[in-house]
Design an enzyme around this catalytic site. Structure first.
Site, PDB file in Angstrom:
ATOM      1  N   LYS A  43     -12.431 -36.681   9.375  1.00 19.46           N
ATOM      2  CA  LYS A  43     -12.031 -35.413   8.768  1.00 19.46           C
ATOM      3  C   LYS A  43     -10.505 -35.297   8.709  1.00 19.46           C
ATOM      4  O   LYS A  43      -9.940 -34.873   7.695  1.00 19.46           O
ATOM      5  CB  LYS A  43     -12.609 -34.242   9.563  1.00 19.46           C
ATOM      6  CG  LYS A  43     -14.115 -34.070   9.424  1.00 19.46           C
ATOM      7  CD  LYS A  43     -14.600 -32.898  10.264  1.00 19.46           C
ATOM      8  CE  LYS A  43     -16.101 -32.680  10.090  1.00 19.46           C
ATOM      9  NZ  LYS A  43     -16.439 -32.262   8.726  1.00 19.46           N
ATOM     10  N   SER A  72     -13.860 -41.070  35.309  1.00 16.77           N
ATOM     11  CA  SER A  72     -13.166 -39.789  35.192  1.00 16.77           C
ATOM     12  C   SER A  72     -14.155 -38.631  35.110  1.00 16.77           C
ATOM     13  O   SER A  72     -13.945 -37.567  35.703  1.00 16.77           O
ATOM     14  CB  SER A  72     -12.260 -39.797  33.958  1.00 16.77           C
ATOM     15  OG  SER A  72     -11.613 -38.561  33.796  1.00 16.77           O
ATOM     16  N   ARG A  79     -15.548 -32.804  41.614  1.00 15.96           N
ATOM     17  CA  ARG A  79     -14.525 -31.793  41.910  1.00 15.96           C
ATOM     18  C   ARG A  79     -15.016 -30.388  41.603  1.00 15.96           C
ATOM     19  O   ARG A  79     -14.687 -29.434  42.306  1.00 15.96           O
ATOM     20  CB  ARG A  79     -13.270 -32.116  41.104  1.00 15.96           C
ATOM     21  CG  ARG A  79     -12.067 -31.251  41.441  1.00 15.96           C
ATOM     22  CD  ARG A  79     -10.787 -31.808  40.840  1.00 15.96           C
ATOM     23  NE  ARG A  79     -10.820 -31.802  39.383  1.00 15.96           N
ATOM     24  CZ  ARG A  79     -10.894 -32.903  38.628  1.00 15.96           C
ATOM     25  NH1 ARG A  79     -10.962 -34.099  39.210  1.00 15.96           N
ATOM     26  NH2 ARG A  79     -10.903 -32.824  37.310  1.00 15.96           N
ATOM     27  N   LYS A 135       1.518 -21.422  28.882  1.00 16.97           N
ATOM     28  CA  LYS A 135       1.195 -21.500  30.300  1.00 16.97           C
ATOM     29  C   LYS A 135       2.460 -21.223  31.121  1.00 16.97           C
ATOM     30  O   LYS A 135       3.579 -21.360  30.613  1.00 16.97           O
ATOM     31  CB  LYS A 135       0.642 -22.883  30.641  1.00 16.97           C
ATOM     32  CG  LYS A 135      -0.744 -23.163  30.081  1.00 16.97           C
ATOM     33  CD  LYS A 135      -1.278 -24.494  30.567  1.00 16.97           C
ATOM     34  CE  LYS A 135      -2.701 -24.743  30.080  1.00 16.97           C
ATOM     35  NZ  LYS A 135      -3.264 -26.010  30.588  1.00 16.97           N
ATOM     36  N   GLU A 162     -12.791 -31.597  22.096  1.00 19.36           N
ATOM     37  CA  GLU A 162     -11.615 -30.752  22.271  1.00 19.36           C
ATOM     38  C   GLU A 162     -10.511 -31.220  21.331  1.00 19.36           C
ATOM     39  O   GLU A 162     -10.117 -32.398  21.356  1.00 19.36           O
ATOM     40  CB  GLU A 162     -11.102 -30.799  23.711  1.00 19.36           C
ATOM     41  CG  GLU A 162      -9.877 -29.902  23.925  1.00 19.36           C
ATOM     42  CD  GLU A 162      -9.244 -30.068  25.291  1.00 19.36           C
ATOM     43  OE1 GLU A 162      -9.154 -29.070  26.030  1.00 19.36           O
ATOM     44  OE2 GLU A 162      -8.832 -31.196  25.623  1.00 19.36           O
TER      45      GLU A 162
END
Length: 258
Positions: A43, A72, A79, A135, A162
């Site tokens: 795309k 990962s 975690r 941030k 993402e």
């Protein structure tokens, strides 16, 4: 209790079968995310070509992508105390597949974002605008969590990807911040934190200045006349127009006869 546990524990053969089955399912799981990245990259590639050839302007400087490694993913599962099942991983981790698009200017970020997310087969799940709301450390970018169908032999699978869309200056800053963060394992010295914040402010100033320069040179509308008109065969186009006119004239004569 020990005897009961022993009675319910799988045999070595059963454990091997379960391991092989999970390995097969996990490999398919990873393939789905890679295919989803490929779909998004297609795309983006089409979008780049359209902007370049039809609008004489390409807002996309470069594109990178990645799919998290199994190691990962498992670290993140541990975690965040996520159930180690594929449905739970799919439900709770949204950045297994990632595509990063680097644009020339801030306004291009929103142009690319709007163009991609307006496509019918791409569903927007969440948008985080860290440009309008940076941030605390100065990080700026636009993140979009999207869902795209991947068509496999046994039917479509909806996969989450993402998208990160940022300017060149924002990408350079984020890359440096990431390296410093991992160098100090998250415990970055205060003076470096302040310097990173100052650098983020300078990156923002640079983005604004470059946008002003671009606007002064090209005007507010960068979508000028196509730059590749000469690539088309003028003779062939004239021939097609002539045939179209002949067909039109022929249809008009038939109408008059009736």
């Amino acid at each position: 209790m020990a005897i009961a546990a022993a009675e319910t524990a799988p045999s070595p053969a059963e454990l091997q079968r379960l391991t092989q089955a999970f390995r097969h399912d996990f490999q398919r799981f990873m393939m789905e995310y890679q295919f989803a990245v490929d779909e998004v990259l297609t795309k983006v590639s089409i979008l780049r070509e359209e902007f370049l050839y039809l609008h004489n302007y390409n807002p996309i400087e470069h594109v990178t992508s990645r799919v998290k490694t199994p190691e990962s993913i498992m670290r993140k599962v541990s975690r965040r105390n996520i159930s180690p099942s594929l449905p739970a991983i799919r439900e709770n981790i949204s950045d297994i597949a990632g595509v990063r698009i680097t644009c020339s200017f801030v306004k291009d970020i929103y142009k690319v974002l709007n163009t991609l997310t307006s496509q019918n087969d791409l569903k927007v799940l969440q948008i985080k605008d860290y440009i309008k709301n940076p941030k605390p450390n100065g990080y700026k970018s636009v993140h979009a969590i999207v869902q795209i169908p991947v068509y496999l032999s046994d039917g479509p699978v909806d996969v989450v990807v993402e998208l990160q869309i940022r300017t060149i200056a924002q990408d350079f800053w984020a890359s440096l911040e990431h390296k410093i963060f991992y160098k100090y394992e998250g415990e970055v010295p205060e003076h470096l934190v302040q310097e990173l914040a100052d650098a983020a402010a300078m990156a923002t100033k640079l983005d604004m200045q470059m946008q002003r320069l671009h606007t002064e040179v090209h005007g507010h509308d960068a979508n000028q006349a196509p730059s590749h008109e000469a690539d088309f065969d003028t003779t062939a186009i004239q021939g097609l127009l002539s045939l179209a006119q002949q067909a039109k004239d022929g249809n008009q004569e038939k109408d008059l006869d009736h």
